[in-house]
Design an enzyme around this catalytic site. Sequence first.
Site, short mmCIF file in Angstrom:
data_model
loop_
_atom_site.label_atom_id
_atom_site.label_comp_id
_atom_site.label_asym_id
_atom_site.label_seq_id
_atom_site.Cartn_x
_atom_site.Cartn_y
_atom_site.Cartn_z
N ASP A 9 0.56 -7.68 -0.72
CA ASP A 9 -0.20 -6.93 -1.73
C ASP A 9 -0.59 -7.76 -2.93
O ASP A 9 -0.69 -7.25 -4.06
CB ASP A 9 0.60 -5.69 -2.18
CG ASP A 9 0.96 -4.78 -1.03
OD1 ASP A 9 0.19 -4.75 -0.06
OD2 ASP A 9 2.01 -4.12 -1.11
N LYS A 12 -5.10 -10.03 -1.46
CA LYS A 12 -5.76 -10.86 -0.44
C LYS A 12 -7.11 -10.27 -0.04
O LYS A 12 -8.09 -10.99 0.11
CB LYS A 12 -4.86 -10.99 0.81
CG LYS A 12 -3.51 -11.64 0.52
CD LYS A 12 -2.62 -11.67 1.74
CE LYS A 12 -2.13 -10.31 2.17
NZ LYS A 12 -1.20 -9.65 1.24
N GLY A 36 -2.47 -3.40 4.27
CA GLY A 36 -3.45 -2.56 3.59
C GLY A 36 -4.18 -3.45 2.62
O GLY A 36 -3.62 -3.85 1.60
N HIS A 37 -5.40 -3.85 2.96
CA HIS A 37 -6.16 -4.79 2.13
C HIS A 37 -7.28 -4.03 1.43
O HIS A 37 -8.20 -3.52 2.08
CB HIS A 37 -6.71 -5.94 2.99
CG HIS A 37 -5.62 -6.80 3.56
ND1 HIS A 37 -5.87 -7.92 4.32
CD2 HIS A 37 -4.28 -6.72 3.45
CE1 HIS A 37 -4.71 -8.48 4.66
NE2 HIS A 37 -3.73 -7.76 4.16
N GLN A 221 0.41 -9.56 4.78
CA GLN A 221 1.74 -9.67 4.18
C GLN A 221 1.84 -10.94 3.30
O GLN A 221 0.84 -11.35 2.74
CB GLN A 221 2.85 -9.65 5.24
CG GLN A 221 3.03 -8.30 5.93
CD GLN A 221 2.07 -8.05 7.08
OE1 GLN A 221 1.93 -8.88 7.95
NE2 GLN A 221 1.42 -6.91 7.11
P1 GDP Z 1 -3.54 -7.10 -0.31
O1 GDP Z 1 -2.68 -6.38 0.67
O2 GDP Z 1 -3.01 -8.46 -0.64
O3 GDP Z 1 -4.98 -7.14 0.09
O4 GDP Z 1 -3.45 -6.28 -1.67
P2 GDP Z 1 -3.53 -4.67 -1.80
O5 GDP Z 1 -4.93 -4.24 -1.59
O6 GDP Z 1 -2.48 -4.01 -1.01
O7 GDP Z 1 -3.09 -4.49 -3.31
C1 GDP Z 1 -3.76 -5.08 -4.35
C2 GDP Z 1 -4.23 -3.98 -5.30
O8 GDP Z 1 -4.63 -4.55 -6.51
C3 GDP Z 1 -5.45 -3.22 -4.80
O9 GDP Z 1 -5.40 -1.91 -5.27
C4 GDP Z 1 -6.61 -3.99 -5.42
O10 GDP Z 1 -7.78 -3.19 -5.59
C5 GDP Z 1 -6.02 -4.33 -6.75
N1 GDP Z 1 -6.49 -5.58 -7.37
C6 GDP Z 1 -6.81 -6.77 -6.79
N2 GDP Z 1 -7.09 -7.69 -7.72
C7 GDP Z 1 -6.96 -7.07 -8.92
C8 GDP Z 1 -7.07 -7.49 -10.28
O11 GDP Z 1 -7.36 -8.64 -10.58
N3 GDP Z 1 -6.82 -6.56 -11.24
C9 GDP Z 1 -6.47 -5.29 -10.95
N4 GDP Z 1 -6.23 -4.45 -11.95
N5 GDP Z 1 -6.34 -4.85 -9.69
C10 GDP Z 1 -6.57 -5.74 -8.70
P1 IMO Z 2 -0.32 -6.54 3.10
O1 IMO Z 2 -1.07 -7.30 4.17
C1 IMO Z 2 3.48 -5.30 1.43
C2 IMO Z 2 6.76 -4.63 4.26
C3 IMO Z 2 7.28 -3.22 4.45
C4 IMO Z 2 8.72 -3.51 4.77
C5 IMO Z 2 8.64 -4.79 5.60
C6 IMO Z 2 8.66 -4.56 7.11
O2 IMO Z 2 -1.03 -5.32 2.64
O3 IMO Z 2 0.09 -7.45 2.01
P2 IMO Z 2 6.89 -3.60 8.84
O4 IMO Z 2 6.18 -2.28 8.89
O5 IMO Z 2 5.97 -4.77 8.75
O6 IMO Z 2 7.91 -3.76 9.93
O7 IMO Z 2 7.74 -3.55 7.46
O8 IMO Z 2 7.42 -5.41 5.24
N1 IMO Z 2 5.31 -4.80 4.47
C7 IMO Z 2 4.42 -5.01 3.49
N2 IMO Z 2 4.58 -5.03 2.15
N3 IMO Z 2 2.27 -5.55 1.97
C8 IMO Z 2 2.09 -5.57 3.30
O9 IMO Z 2 0.96 -5.97 3.89
C9 IMO Z 2 3.19 -5.24 4.14
N4 IMO Z 2 3.38 -5.13 5.47
C10 IMO Z 2 4.66 -4.88 5.66
O10 IMO Z 2 7.13 -2.45 3.29
O11 IMO Z 2 9.41 -3.84 3.60
MG MG Z 3 -1.66 -4.57 0.84
#
Ligand code: GDP
Ligand code: IMO
Ligand code: MG
Length: 421
Positions: A9, A12, A36-37, A221
């Site tokens: 998270d 990415k 979840g991207h 991840q």
């Molecule tokens: P990922 O799994 O690495 O793609 O990241 P996620 O989407 O799960 O979580 C990142 C969260 O931060 C999302 O809600 C994005 O929309 C948000 N986000 C990404 N870059 C920024 C930033 O520079 N500032 C803020 N406030 N939110 C951001």
């Molecule tokens: P992105 O790509 C954050 C965490 C779960 C749990 C552990 C194992 O969005 O960054 P799993 O379901 O993979 O067996 O769970 O890994 N986890 C993540 N945490 N971002 C993710 O993906 C994750 N995918 C799995 O919360 O702790």
């Molecule tokens: Mg994510």
Amino acid sequence: MLVGTQFGDEGKGKLVDYLSDQYDIVVRYQGGANAGHTICFDGKTVVLHLIPSGIFNKDCICVIGNGVVIDPNALMDEIKKVEELGYDVKGRLYISHNAHLIMPYHKRLDSLSESCLSGDNKIGTTGRGIGPSYEDKFARKGIRVVDLLNRDVLKEKLRENLAAKNKLISKVYEQEEIDVEAIIREYEEFDKAIDPYVTNTQLYLNRQIKAGKTVLLEGAQGCLLDVDHGTYPFVTSSNPTSGGACTGSGVAPNHVGKIIGVCKAYTTRVGNGDFPTELDDETGEALGRIGCEFGATTGRKRRCGWIDLVALRYSLTVSGVTELALTKLDVLDTFEEIKVCTSYMLDGKEIHDFPTEHQTLSQVRPVYKSLKGWMASNANARSFSELHPNTQAYITYLEEALEVPVTFISVGPGREETVFK
Ligand code: GDP
Ligand code: IMO
Ligand code: MG
């Protein structure tokens, strides 16, 4: 290549979407719908779980590599979602014939396995069947995308797998068995739907590279969730680190150029496991509130804390990160003081190396250096010099401490809210 450097998270999805106009092809190489991207563009917010984050760039081809575990239901829903937004998927998405599938029994076993663990031993998985599907892959019992294309093979494999899984479910977990025929009926129907996308992506990618096309490998991840290098057993069941990109795509290491590590300006973790800089106080609450830190897949509240340079030095080394993308810098805009963990204390001694075993990591205490906050917004900054001087100082400090340049700075979730240094 682009990889997560913390616990996932890191942003990415935003970065891959931003960068995708510079690449011909974007490839997911591991994980599954546990990812979840999030991508924010044209006033829309979209969360992708399986389709690579280049899909909203119409000139970009997207590939789901052999290392990904695919839930066909989740994939079909996602294809529909992307098409409804006005983006073609047919002809732009290729799926590896060798990728393994997530079956309903994998999800069931994911939750049954978690329910048998006591309190602190629970991993806190996303419940998407990831671990059980990779278990089958490595036990050489898995069912792959190519098997969906031959109904007889699919039936045989499902019957064989379910005979064993049902024994496990009924005799060990003492739960009701799964109806084999219902799964066969459900999964048989995927053949026509998935067929147009399936190809030998290893060959495809290598041919495209030979023809001069550019490829961005998109990690899911993060390094600290890597099954080999992360905070085992509180990890996912794949290799998000850079090494996993080669095995999960078939692109050989000699084709890999730069390795962009994505890193939040602080740290979050969703699910259980060690987190040395976690803050159980008002500051942690504030980071979560301002950063809207809720899981993009499960909606769970993310645990929050300051940035951890001990962990980052480790993950940058393991992934060979050549440059950093620093995200969510805006979340720190209102903090007078910004802390940075520079080392740990363990049994009265200062340590600088990240311990990956739970027994040790759970005992460390972070040592912090305090930096001045900027108490200002950088929302309109589009170049490094437009950032507040204290923001610049924070970034320069991180670059020196981590010995890697920061080349992208994200000051908001939107595609355009990005500073290229
Ligand atoms: P990922 O799994 O690495 O793609 O990241 P996620 O989407 O799960 O979580 C990142 C969260 O931060 C999302 O809600 C994005 O929309 C948000 N986000 C990404 N870059 C920024 C930033 O520079 N500032 C803020 N406030 N939110 C951001
Ligand atoms: P992105 O790509 C954050 C965490 C779960 C749990 C552990 C194992 O969005 O960054 P799993 O379901 O993979 O067996 O769970 O890994 N986890 C993540 N945490 N971002 C993710 O993906 C994750 N995918 C799995 O919360 O702790
Ligand atoms: Mg994510």
